[in-house]
Enzyme design. Structure first.
Site, mmCIF file in Angstrom:
data_model
loop_
_atom_site.group_PDB
_atom_site.id
_atom_site.type_symbol
_atom_site.label_atom_id
_atom_site.label_comp_id
_atom_site.label_asym_id
_atom_site.label_seq_id
_atom_site.Cartn_x
_atom_site.Cartn_y
_atom_site.Cartn_z
ATOM 1 C CG ASN A 182 100.458 -3.401 24.832
ATOM 2 O OD1 ASN A 182 99.597 -3.064 23.997
ATOM 3 N ND2 ASN A 182 100.160 -3.523 26.124
ATOM 4 N NE ARG B 134 92.729 -17.340 24.233
ATOM 5 C CZ ARG B 134 92.399 -16.053 24.220
ATOM 6 N NH1 ARG B 134 93.030 -15.198 23.479
ATOM 7 N NH2 ARG B 134 91.417 -15.615 24.977
ATOM 8 N N GLY C 100 91.750 3.330 16.948
ATOM 9 C CA GLY C 100 93.047 3.427 16.276
ATOM 10 C C GLY C 100 93.714 4.786 16.338
ATOM 11 C CB SER C 101 93.543 7.753 18.558
ATOM 12 O OG SER C 101 93.922 7.303 19.834
ATOM 13 C CG ASN C 102 97.959 5.078 20.851
ATOM 14 O OD1 ASN C 102 98.846 5.866 21.158
ATOM 15 N ND2 ASN C 102 96.963 4.760 21.674
ATOM 16 C CB SER D 201 104.050 2.073 30.274
ATOM 17 O OG SER D 201 103.836 2.608 31.557
ATOM 18 C CG MET E 7 90.680 -4.383 22.979
ATOM 19 S SD MET E 7 91.682 -3.694 24.326
ATOM 20 C CE MET E 7 90.577 -3.993 25.700
ATOM 21 N NE ARG E 8 90.822 -12.470 20.765
ATOM 22 C CZ ARG E 8 89.801 -13.072 21.370
ATOM 23 N NH1 ARG E 8 88.834 -12.368 21.908
ATOM 24 N NH2 ARG E 8 89.761 -14.377 21.461
ATOM 25 C CG HIS F 76 98.937 -0.600 30.279
ATOM 26 N ND1 HIS F 76 97.792 -1.360 30.127
ATOM 27 C CD2 HIS F 76 98.947 -0.178 31.567
ATOM 28 C CE1 HIS F 76 97.153 -1.403 31.281
ATOM 29 N NE2 HIS F 76 97.828 -0.703 32.169
ATOM 30 C CG ASP G 177 98.584 -4.729 30.528
ATOM 31 O OD1 ASP G 177 98.739 -4.581 29.300
ATOM 32 O OD2 ASP G 177 97.477 -4.658 31.074
ATOM 33 C CB ALA H 265 106.581 -10.421 28.853
HETATM 34 C C1 GRF Z 1 94.867 3.272 24.370
HETATM 35 O O1 GRF Z 1 94.519 3.964 25.531
HETATM 36 C C2 GRF Z 1 95.966 2.277 24.636
HETATM 37 O O2 GRF Z 1 96.850 2.700 25.631
HETATM 38 C C3 GRF Z 1 95.201 1.072 25.113
HETATM 39 O O3 GRF Z 1 94.047 1.044 24.318
HETATM 40 C C4 GRF Z 1 93.732 2.372 23.880
HETATM 41 C C5 GRF Z 1 93.647 2.329 22.395
HETATM 42 O O4 GRF Z 1 93.210 3.555 21.868
HETATM 43 N N1 GRF Z 1 96.021 -0.121 25.022
HETATM 44 P P1 GRF Z 1 93.311 3.814 20.305
HETATM 45 O O5 GRF Z 1 92.548 2.701 19.610
HETATM 46 O O6 GRF Z 1 94.754 3.828 19.924
HETATM 47 O O7 GRF Z 1 92.662 5.156 20.088
#
Ligand code: GRF
Length: 218
Positions: free
Chosen positions: A110, A68, A14-16, A139, A93-94, A112, A148, A144
């Site tokens: 999203n 799902r 969860g760093s983002n 990016s 990751m789903r 990527h 990706d 969609a």
């Molecule tokens: C990031 O590199 C993001 O681009 C990808 O998954 C990673 C998630 O990292 N989709 P974090 O959990 O946000 O640290």
């Protein structure tokens, strides 16, 4: 204009999510992180949310087996219950079905770790190195149904160094991600992003008219 209510969906550290929470603390930021959902009970992102006082929910996909649709109905119900305007996938990751993606058209983002449309999928940094690209990056795009893909909102680049490994490259790209995601969400929340013919046009924020060369010729 009221702040847009954002749900961040995570599966891991969860760093983002952390970068979005930090950005949203700024008084004039146009969005608030109103909900965090993880499909894994052990995701680090959940503790980040709790520490920030943000409602954190788990919808454990393993309890839904192959269903799902039921998993996504539970997700949609939570998003509706919390009156969410925008969804940010951040290491979620789903794969989502067209049913859910269609409900959040141009309202689900999203991030990527590659310069799309290159290197969709996993192991992007190792693949970028193997391909010998000199510029790599990250990016943010609208989601969609196809993985990706979807209109690109913003991109950030890093130069590839001779001695880079997948790990060193990942470390530089993630720093770019932490600047890029808050910027892209801000633009969307401010209503500055228009999709025309599959392309995002950004209102009121000019793109720089310079471009970088790698290697640096100077
Ligand atoms: C990031 O590199 C993001 O681009 C990808 O998954 C990673 C998630 O990292 N989709 P974090 O959990 O946000 O640290």
């Amino acid at each position: 204009m009221p702040k847009q209510r954002v749900a961040v969906l995570v599966s891991g550290r969860g760093s983002n999510l952390g970068a979005l929470i930090e950005a949203a603390k700024e008084k004039n930021y146009p969005a608030e992180i109103a909900l965090v959902i993880s499909n894994r009970p052990d995701a680090g992102g959940l503790s980040l949310a709790q520490a920030a006082g943000i409602p954190a929910e788990v919808i454990d996909h393993s309890k839904y087996g192959n269903d799902r649709e039921a998993f996504e109905r539970a997700l949609q119900a939570l998003l509706e219950a919390h009156k969410i305007d925008l969804v940010c996938l951040a290491g979620f990751m789903r794969v989502l079905t067209p049913w859910l993606v269609g409900r959040w058209r141009e309202r689900m983002l999203n991030i990527h770790p590659a310069l799309l449309p290159a290197f969709k999928g996993l192991n992007t940094h190792a693949r970028a190195l193997a391909a010998g690209v000199k510029i790599h990056g990250a990016s943010v795009h609208f989601v969609a149904p196809e993985m990706d893909s979807g209109p690109i909102i913003a991109q950030g680049a890093v130069a590839v160094q001779n001695n880079d490994t997948a790990e060193t490259l990942a470390a530089r790209v993630i720093k770019i991600e932490h600047k890029l995601y808050p910027l892209a969400l801000k633009l969307v929340a401010e209503g500055r992003v228009r999709v025309e013919a599959g392309r995002c046009l950004i209102d009121g924020v000019p793109a720089p008219d310079t471009a970088e060369l790698v290697p640096d010729p100077s």
